[in-house]
Design a protein around this motif. Structure first.
Motif, PDB file in Angstrom:
ATOM      1  N   LYS A 275       0.834  -1.194   0.000  1.00  0.00           N
ATOM      2  CA  LYS A 275       0.000   0.000   0.000  1.00  0.00           C
ATOM      3  C   LYS A 275       0.874   1.251   0.000  1.00  0.00           C
ATOM      4  O   LYS A 275       1.473   1.584   0.999  1.00  0.00           O
ATOM      5  CB  LYS A 275      -0.891   0.006   1.236  1.00  0.00           C
ATOM      6  CG  LYS A 275      -1.929  -1.080   1.240  1.00  0.00           C
ATOM      7  CD  LYS A 275      -2.667  -1.114   2.557  1.00  0.00           C
ATOM      8  CE  LYS A 275      -3.679  -2.215   2.616  1.00  0.00           C
ATOM      9  NZ  LYS A 275      -3.138  -3.540   2.598  1.00  0.00           N
TER      10      LYS A 275
ATOM     11  N   GLY B 136      -2.860   2.971  -1.712  1.00  0.00           N
ATOM     12  CA  GLY B 136      -4.008   2.142  -1.373  1.00  0.00           C
ATOM     13  C   GLY B 136      -4.885   1.788  -2.558  1.00  0.00           C
ATOM     14  O   GLY B 136      -5.759   0.944  -2.453  1.00  0.00           O
TER      15      GLY B 136
ATOM     16  N   ALA C 248      -4.328  -1.918  -3.759  1.00  0.00           N
ATOM     17  CA  ALA C 248      -4.847  -2.915  -2.823  1.00  0.00           C
ATOM     18  C   ALA C 248      -6.361  -3.001  -2.860  1.00  0.00           C
ATOM     19  O   ALA C 248      -6.928  -4.087  -2.756  1.00  0.00           O
ATOM     20  CB  ALA C 248      -4.377  -2.598  -1.414  1.00  0.00           C
ATOM     21  N   LYS C 249      -7.040  -1.883  -3.025  1.00  0.00           N
ATOM     22  CA  LYS C 249      -8.504  -1.910  -2.947  1.00  0.00           C
ATOM     23  C   LYS C 249      -9.169  -2.438  -4.214  1.00  0.00           C
ATOM     24  O   LYS C 249     -10.360  -2.729  -4.208  1.00  0.00           O
ATOM     25  CB  LYS C 249      -9.059  -0.534  -2.607  1.00  0.00           C
ATOM     26  CG  LYS C 249      -9.062   0.441  -3.746  1.00  0.00           C
ATOM     27  CD  LYS C 249      -9.756   1.715  -3.366  1.00  0.00           C
ATOM     28  CE  LYS C 249      -9.834   2.594  -4.599  1.00  0.00           C
ATOM     29  NZ  LYS C 249     -10.708   3.699  -4.418  1.00  0.00           N
TER      30      LYS C 249
END
Length: 123
Positions: free
Chosen positions: A49, A52, A55-56
């Protein structure tokens, strides 16, 4: 002595095997759904991350389904180009290498174990 009609025995045996096959198919399809969802969730938590966004964006989509089989793909929706680069590292523009940040291999191995365990429980 009572006799058994071989034709009826074969029909009953075939019907029983078909019923068992259908129940096993349902267990496997449910395991595919559960494991793919949990793998995408795990990758969301364990991915590198920086901002982020990478990752999301992990998700699971259905690739194929018919009466006897089902396939799902766990993938990164928007940042698919980064998966290989982050997992294995890559060369820098002016020389040197960026170190690898393995996160997909661990999730894949865990998913295989979960899938096998789910099928064993279901059968």
């Amino acid at each position: 002595m009572a006799g058994i009609d071989v034709g009826k025995l074969a029909d009953e045996l075939a019907a029983s095997l078909l019923e068992y096959s259908d129940s096993v198919t349902e267990v496997v399809k449910k395991a595919v759904d559960d494991v793919s969802k949990s793998t995408a969730s795990e990758l969301k938590n364990t991915s590198p991350k920086r901002t982020g966004a990478y990752a999301k964006d992990w998700a699971a989509k259905q690739a194929y389904e018919d009466r006897r089989s089902k396939r799902k793909t766990v993938y990164n929706k928007k940042h698919y180009q980064l998966t290989h680069l982050l997992e294995y590292g890559h060369a820098k523009r002016n020389g040197g290498r960026v170190p690898a940040k393995p996160h997909i291999k661990a999730a894949e191995e865990k998913a295989a174990q979960e899938f096998e365990a789910a099928i064993r429980r279901g059968i």
